[in-house]
Structures are given as structure tokens and as C-alpha cells.
Design an enzyme around this catalytic site. Structure first.
Site: not given
Length: 278
Positions: A235-237
Site C-alpha cells: 500500500s502507499c498513497g
């Protein structure tokens, strides 16, 4: 392809290979909506791969979410990409958004896709040829989309993994954003992270604008991945730098890898979902 990553020297030596298709996968906008200022130069022969505002799902408010298989197939055929094409993805920032393009091709079933180590900055630094404009495709390709659903997860699936000890969510954002001590670049998002997730900033995989060596990458991952984890979800932004982690994990031999496409843009905007912080 034996590796997910190729050097600028390799690309220079293969520029005349008719199977090689070079795609500029530079992002167009910052998370706050501002245009990204990047060099106007392009690698000689490159074509534009705009996953940010064109080759994406236009039915959602979330940024650059995956398009349908049909939409992806049509778009890459227009780029002249065939079933046997060797797709080389790069971006103008070095190593940032090109792995997102790599992941998209992988998820739609294309095996021969790689990322250019160091991207445009390394290409220019090496003195290799550039153009001011993209090269249009001469012919329509015959690419066929074959969706691999195991490589992407939804918000609902991630919620179901929170207490699953055999699955691990790994966040590519900075430690400050992960801990909620730095502001999010997108308005309206909570600070913090998905409960029970781990933090591995994508920048930890890079050195001097290039990927670290395989042994170094393996060491970085070994310090984060739990022994009981047999599935990794990144996951990230908004699913871009999470793809950097996915690419490297695949490169060093991890299996059962997926990207949470909505990432914190979706999770952090939903006040009904649990969050954790430092």
C-alpha cells in the site's frame, strides 16, 4: 524476462530491437493536483503511457485506479504493443511511477515488461539519445489482456486481512506519514496507517537514484517481512510507490504479491475504517 529491471546500457544496446517498446510512465500530477514539473526530453523512440489521467478508471474519484481489461487492451494496442513486445517503462523522476506501469502490465498478463533503472535522469547522464517528442506507433498491436486478480486487492479484502497472521500489509509511504506525524499531501485524509501494517518507505530501496543491489534489497525486505507471512500486500498513497515494493519483492523472489489499488487515498478518507498511528 530474467529480471524486472534493466540498465540504461542494456536499453541503449537494444534500441533497434523491433520487439522493444519504450514507455514514458511519468506521472502528470502531484497528489494535491499540481502538475509535475519534469524535463521535456524523452528517451529516443519513447511513447507516452499516461496511467495518471488516461489509462485509468474514469468512474471513480480515486486517483489513477486500474482500468478495465478491455480499456487497457485497447490503449496499449494503440501504442503498438504486441503479445511478444518487450515493454520498457521509465519515468522522468528516476524511479517513482514507472513500476506502476510495470505492475499494470503484469496484472493484465504481460510477462515481458521491465523498468529502466534510474529512468530518464540516468539515461541523460549517460549521454544517450533523446528527443523532444514522442514517437507514435506505426501499427496497432495485438496485445491481449489476461487479468490476474491475485495481484490486486480491494478495501474490503484488506479489511479482512487486518488480523490474518499469514498476510502482511506493507506501506511504502514515509515513516512520518505512516505514523501520522507528517501531513498527508491529499486533503481530507486521516493520518496514520492500516492497523497491523508495516512500514517500508520505497526510498529505502534506492541509492543514488538507482535500485540497490539484490543482496541489499533482500536484506531490507528481510528486516520487515514477518516469518509467518506467506502473502504480501503493498500500500502507499494511491498505489504508485506500492508498486515499487511489489516490483522489488518479485525481483528478489517473494511470491503471492498484491497491491492495494485504493491505498491510503481510499482507506484514509473512510471514517468508518480503523486506523493506527505512532
Amino acid at each position: 524476462m530474467a529480471s524486472n529491471i534493466v540498465s540504461v546500457n542494456w536499453l541503449s544496446e537494444n534500441l533497434k530491437n523491433p520487439q522493444v517498446v519504450i514507455l514514458d510512465a511519468t506521472m502528470k500530477k502531484m497528489p494535491n493536483g499540481e502538475p509535475i514539473a519534469t524535463p521535456k526530453l524523452k528517451i529516443a523512440g519513447a511513447r507516452a503511457f499516461n496511467f495518471d489521467t488516461e489509462i485509468c478508471d474514469h468512474q471513480t474519484m480515486l486517483p489513477h485506479m486500474l482500468p478495465s481489461g478491455e480499456q487497457f487492451e485497447l490503449a496499449v494496442r494503440k501504442l503498438g504493443i504486441n503479445q511478444d513486445s518487450i515493454v520498457v517503462c521509465y519515468d522522468a523522476m528516476g524511479i517513482f511511477s514507472a513500476p506502476r506501469a510495470w505492475w499494470m502490465f503484469k496484472i493484465f498478463g504481460h510477462a515481458k515488461v521491465v523498468v529502466l533503472d534510474g529512468g530518464l535522469p540516468s539515461w541523460i547522464a549517460a549521454g544517450f539519445s533523446t528527443n523532444n517528442d514522442y514517437k507514435p506507433a506505426e501499427n496497432t498491436g495485438n496485445f491481449k489482456s489476461r487479468f490476474n486478480r491475485e495481484m490486486v486487492v480491494s478495501m474490503e479484502q484488506v479489511f479482512g486481512l487486518i488480523n490474518d497472521e499469514t498476510s502482511q500489509v506493507i506501506d511504502a509511504r514515509s515513516l512520518g506519514r505512516f505514523n501520522g506525524t507528517e501531513p498527508e499531501p491529499r486533503t481530507g485524509l486521516s493520518g496514520g496507517h492500516i492497523p497491523n501494517s508495516s512500514c517500508l518507505p520505497f526510498t529505502e530501496l534506492l541509492q543514488d537514484g538507482l535500485f540497490k543491489s539484490k543482496p541489499e534489497l533482500a536484506k531490507v525486505f528481510s528486516e520487515v517481512v514477518k516469518k509467518e507471512s506467506n502473502r504480501l500486500v503493498f500500500s502507499c498513497g494511491s498505489g504508485v510507490t506500492a508498486s515499487v515494493l511489489a516490483l522489488v519483492a518479485d525481483e528478489i523472489g517473494y511470491q503471492r504479491l498484491a497491491v492495494y489499488d485504493g491505498s491510503w487515498s481510499e482507506w484514509g478518507a473512510n471514517k468508518n475504517l480503523p486506523t493506527a498511528s505512532s
